[in-house]
Write an enzyme that holds these catalytic residues in place. Sequence first.
Site, PDB file in Angstrom:
ATOM      1  N   GLU A 182       1.247  -0.127 -17.669  1.00 29.69           N
ATOM      2  CA  GLU A 182       1.595  -1.495 -17.112  1.00 29.69           C
ATOM      3  C   GLU A 182       1.399  -2.697 -17.793  1.00 29.69           C
ATOM      4  O   GLU A 182       2.364  -3.301 -18.407  1.00 29.69           O
ATOM      5  CB  GLU A 182       1.341  -1.491 -15.871  1.00 29.69           C
ATOM      6  CG  GLU A 182       1.827  -2.559 -14.687  1.00 29.69           C
ATOM      7  CD  GLU A 182       0.992  -3.067 -13.645  1.00 29.69           C
ATOM      8  OE1 GLU A 182       0.014  -2.276 -13.609  1.00 29.69           O
ATOM      9  OE2 GLU A 182       1.603  -3.730 -12.773  1.00 29.69           O
ATOM     10  N   HIS A 183       0.231  -2.844 -18.270  1.00 29.95           N
ATOM     11  CA  HIS A 183      -0.501  -3.847 -19.049  1.00 29.95           C
ATOM     12  C   HIS A 183      -1.015  -3.319 -20.354  1.00 29.95           C
ATOM     13  O   HIS A 183      -1.439  -2.261 -20.381  1.00 29.95           O
ATOM     14  CB  HIS A 183      -1.447  -4.830 -18.475  1.00 29.95           C
ATOM     15  CG  HIS A 183      -1.061  -5.237 -16.981  1.00 29.95           C
ATOM     16  ND1 HIS A 183      -1.200  -4.591 -16.072  1.00 29.95           N
ATOM     17  CD2 HIS A 183      -0.188  -6.495 -16.827  1.00 29.95           C
ATOM     18  CE1 HIS A 183      -0.909  -5.364 -14.832  1.00 29.95           C
ATOM     19  NE2 HIS A 183      -0.216  -6.228 -15.413  1.00 29.95           N
ATOM     20  N   SER A 218      -2.094  -0.279 -10.029  1.00 26.05           N
ATOM     21  CA  SER A 218      -1.973  -0.938 -11.180  1.00 26.05           C
ATOM     22  C   SER A 218      -2.945  -0.262 -12.547  1.00 26.05           C
ATOM     23  O   SER A 218      -3.854   0.284 -12.106  1.00 26.05           O
ATOM     24  CB  SER A 218      -2.487  -2.357 -10.990  1.00 26.05           C
ATOM     25  OG  SER A 218      -2.079  -3.320 -11.904  1.00 26.05           O
ATOM     26  N   HIS A 241      -8.739  -4.681  -8.857  1.00 22.94           N
ATOM     27  CA  HIS A 241      -7.415  -4.599  -7.986  1.00 22.94           C
ATOM     28  C   HIS A 241      -7.380  -3.738  -6.713  1.00 22.94           C
ATOM     29  O   HIS A 241      -7.042  -3.837  -5.751  1.00 22.94           O
ATOM     30  CB  HIS A 241      -6.099  -4.448  -8.865  1.00 22.94           C
ATOM     31  CG  HIS A 241      -5.613  -5.449  -9.384  1.00 22.94           C
ATOM     32  ND1 HIS A 241      -4.649  -6.385  -8.718  1.00 22.94           N
ATOM     33  CD2 HIS A 241      -5.171  -5.807 -10.728  1.00 22.94           C
ATOM     34  CE1 HIS A 241      -4.285  -7.292  -9.571  1.00 22.94           C
ATOM     35  NE2 HIS A 241      -4.448  -7.166 -10.432  1.00 22.94           N
ATOM     36  N   ASP A 266      -0.772 -12.443 -15.200  1.00 17.16           N
ATOM     37  CA  ASP A 266      -0.860 -12.261 -13.852  1.00 17.16           C
ATOM     38  C   ASP A 266      -0.448 -13.553 -13.028  1.00 17.16           C
ATOM     39  O   ASP A 266       0.107 -13.388 -12.057  1.00 17.16           O
ATOM     40  CB  ASP A 266      -2.068 -11.869 -13.295  1.00 17.16           C
ATOM     41  CG  ASP A 266      -2.529 -10.365 -13.780  1.00 17.16           C
ATOM     42  OD1 ASP A 266      -1.383  -9.567 -14.109  1.00 17.16           O
ATOM     43  OD2 ASP A 266      -3.491 -10.073 -13.529  1.00 17.16           O
ATOM     44  N   HIS A 305      48.027   6.942 -13.553  1.00 13.21           N
ATOM     45  CA  HIS A 305      47.597   6.316 -14.597  1.00 13.21           C
ATOM     46  C   HIS A 305      48.324   5.814 -15.615  1.00 13.21           C
ATOM     47  O   HIS A 305      48.543   4.563 -15.957  1.00 13.21           O
ATOM     48  CB  HIS A 305      46.103   6.622 -15.129  1.00 13.21           C
ATOM     49  CG  HIS A 305      44.962   6.689 -14.203  1.00 13.21           C
ATOM     50  ND1 HIS A 305      45.029   7.540 -13.013  1.00 13.21           N
ATOM     51  CD2 HIS A 305      43.891   6.191 -14.428  1.00 13.21           C
ATOM     52  CE1 HIS A 305      43.899   7.238 -12.370  1.00 13.21           C
ATOM     53  NE2 HIS A 305      43.140   6.539 -13.120  1.00 13.21           N
ATOM     54  N   GLU A 353      44.593  13.857 -19.540  1.00 17.90           N
ATOM     55  CA  GLU A 353      43.704  13.983 -18.535  1.00 17.90           C
ATOM     56  C   GLU A 353      44.543  14.498 -17.065  1.00 17.90           C
ATOM     57  O   GLU A 353      43.697  14.830 -16.117  1.00 17.90           O
ATOM     58  CB  GLU A 353      42.782  12.794 -18.123  1.00 17.90           C
ATOM     59  CG  GLU A 353      41.435  12.644 -19.189  1.00 17.90           C
ATOM     60  CD  GLU A 353      40.297  11.827 -18.703  1.00 17.90           C
ATOM     61  OE1 GLU A 353      40.428  11.032 -17.740  1.00 17.90           O
ATOM     62  OE2 GLU A 353      39.583  11.598 -19.407  1.00 17.90           O
ATOM     63  N   ASN A 400       0.795  -1.155   0.125  1.00 18.28           N
ATOM     64  CA  ASN A 400       0.013   0.038  -0.070  1.00 18.28           C
ATOM     65  C   ASN A 400       0.863   1.262   0.110  1.00 18.28           C
ATOM     66  O   ASN A 400       2.220   1.182  -0.059  1.00 18.28           O
ATOM     67  CB  ASN A 400      -0.842   0.060   1.293  1.00 18.28           C
ATOM     68  CG  ASN A 400      -0.280  -0.219   2.535  1.00 18.28           C
ATOM     69  OD1 ASN A 400       0.966   0.163   2.549  1.00 18.28           O
ATOM     70  ND2 ASN A 400      -0.964  -0.498   3.509  1.00 18.28           N
ATOM     71  N   GLN A 453      -8.750  -5.609 -14.189  1.00 18.04           N
ATOM     72  CA  GLN A 453      -7.739  -4.664 -13.629  1.00 18.04           C
ATOM     73  C   GLN A 453      -8.459  -3.882 -12.533  1.00 18.04           C
ATOM     74  O   GLN A 453      -7.995  -3.419 -11.546  1.00 18.04           O
ATOM     75  CB  GLN A 453      -7.289  -3.709 -14.936  1.00 18.04           C
ATOM     76  CG  GLN A 453      -6.316  -3.064 -14.568  1.00 18.04           C
ATOM     77  CD  GLN A 453      -5.104  -3.581 -13.867  1.00 18.04           C
ATOM     78  OE1 GLN A 453      -4.520  -4.520 -14.533  1.00 18.04           O
ATOM     79  NE2 GLN A 453      -4.349  -3.435 -12.729  1.00 18.04           N
TER      80      GLN A 453
HETATM   81 ZN    ZN Z   1      -4.047  -8.020 -12.532  1.00 19.17          ZN
END
Ligand code: ZN
Length: 709
Positions: A606-607, A517, A542, A640, A699, A694, A493, A539
């Site tokens: 996302e999807h 989501s 969710h 999923d 080096h 440089e 959350n 979706q």
């Molecule tokens: Zn899902």
Amino acid sequence: MTENLKIAVQKKGRLYDGSMTLLKECGIDVSNGNNQLRVQAANFPLEVFFLRDDDIPEYVQDAVADIGFVGENVIVEKNKQVTSVEKLGFGKCRLSIAIPKTGAIKTVADLNGKKIATSYPLALSTYLKEKNINATIQEISGSVEIAPKIGLAEAICDLVSSGSTLFSNELTELETILKSEAVLISNKNLSAEKQNLLDKLLFRIKAVKKAKNNKYVLLNAPNDKLDAIVKILPGMKSPTILPLAESGWSSVHSVISENDFWEVIESLKANGAQGILRLKRIMMIKVIQHPDRKDWQEIIKRPVFENVSLEKAVKKILDKVKDKGDKAVRKYTKDFDGVKLKKLTVSEKEIKGAESLLPQELKDAIQQAKSNIEKFHRSQIEEINVVETMPGIKCWRRSVGIEKVGIYIPGGSAPLFSTVLMLAIPAVIAGCKKIILCTPPSKDGSINPAILYAANLCGVKKIFKAGGVQAIAAMAYGTESIPKVFKIFGPGNQYVTAAKQLIQKEGIAIDMPAGPSEVLVIADETAVPEFVAADLLSQAEHGADSQVILLTTSEVVAEKTHMCIKEQLNELPRKEIAEKALANSKIVLLESIDEAIDLSNLYAPEHLILSCSNAEELTEKIISAGSVFIGNYSPESVGDYASGTNHTLPTNGYAAMYSGVSVDSFVKKITFQQLTKEGLTDIGNTVMQMAESEGLDAHKNAVAIRLKK
Ligand code: ZN
Ligand code: PRT
């Protein structure tokens, strides 16, 4: 600071409700509970002035207000310099000349030499001049309709809508001189900034108007008349035709504008159409029709979440756990999860016991999902590839599992044992040595058996009863029982998300920034509305903050999907959550699938589901998305749970620059190189040249000293 657009609307009267409703339908909140004369809109830079409608044109002309909602009749009568921008579809009426039902006046010509009472002297005199009629205008301000009765005039000129006022005063309409409805007017010299705001408002108004005017029409037709019927249905590119159980009949679904419908209904019937149903469209999801590209930024906006106040509370818990270890974790578990724990560690016995608590079907399902996820993620192991960049210079790269990782699995409304698979499997494949898992206990101190079973199946044995911020803190800092890890994975959350962001600042890695989501579906006319609706709802359930978007080129698909959503929603146990999510969601009608792809790439979902005839070809054009589902038979749910791909994906537009979780997320890549003396001799000069330029002489020397030997 952004400037406000100032709008004048009628204070009270016939246009008040229509004006307020329109603003509301445009998503603009104006609460005028206290009858204030000036109100600031809550979520749009708009200030509303409440005025008498007769005064509105003048206020707008003089730039006291920038725009206004007012009747066309008032604009004509007041004759002010304003621009009419858009008709609004409410407050419809006509300005008519009316005469006593029984009397001397029968025609317009009979008005010559007569007296006409009105509160619209300008509109009336213009009309009379045009018609070459010589009548006297008697201006009165109200109750015009009683003028003939009391002998004040022989006719009147007044607004009429239903006509019942005329009727009850024994008057009848002779001639309409003006048709009127409410319109949006604007000042003639708006600043560029205000014009821009007006364009935004207008965009919304047009969308609302268009959505209202369309009706969803269902009818049954005999198959031999289908061609004729489809030709009659106007407006739509392609009505959808479905066979009916009764042979020889089909059902035809179409969306047409209200006006067109009434014109064609008779010929539809004449052609044998039956059971014609005209449904009002009650929109649960906002529909945006053919938006301009310049308005796309508005469409792709995610809801914004305020987390400043959250951070303080989260920081306090983090500090307490850092300071007091297990004791603090136990205290917060008691406070937040409502259970007093002796031990945070899940025992061997509890893990073993979980197996017997699960039905065999579920165990089989989890095993099949595991097998697919394992197969797909194993293929992500990179082989070591030794590259000889020059003779005698070999370079290669090896992936090494991050030694200690932590997996967080939220409890709460849904026990996400699928997430256990999605995180534990790649961690094991990556070769992480220590994998721990934290998840909140229920009130009786137990952990959901499916979570324990899945973890054990993947080989995760170190499981702890801790949730929320205290779990993230424990994994970040380490406590007596919970070991400190280097990287933390898993959803949560807003508190968990805030905690992960804070510990990231202290050098602990996290999987990715997390947000609510999302799914975006691109559908052409070949999409199956029932499927699309089911995907959108999967979706939406969710969380109330989930976002679902449908981009389509087909009005029929948009309409039918909307209907299917309503139907399917009623069956869902998580209906309330889904309904809330739908309120943040959008259906967007676009001209072409290419346009839809462009908008989708900008949104970076996302999807992404491609329900189009050429879905496979389209994948080439996808630039930004977490995970893509191709064709009508690839629902997001499969990804999923069980097809093999990972479900931990970038949200909130991060798909533009982040990938989802994979084996890569659990490894670091170490580079190696080995040079022979000849190899060093060949490259030596290059390195020494660069080092000297440089100004890094040590080096240069590290090469030179070897070449001298
Ligand atoms: Zn899902
Ligand atoms: O000026 P103020 O804000 O104080 O109020 P107002 O009395 O001028 O306005 P209001 O609320 O009566 O009307 C505001 C606007 O609504 C008008 O300017 C028109 O654009 C629009 N409108 C739409 C109407 C009507 N329909 C209408 N029917 N305005 C007035 N009427 C009156 C008409 O004058 C007559 O008295 O309604 C009566 C006739 O109605 P029917 O249905 O019986 O024909």
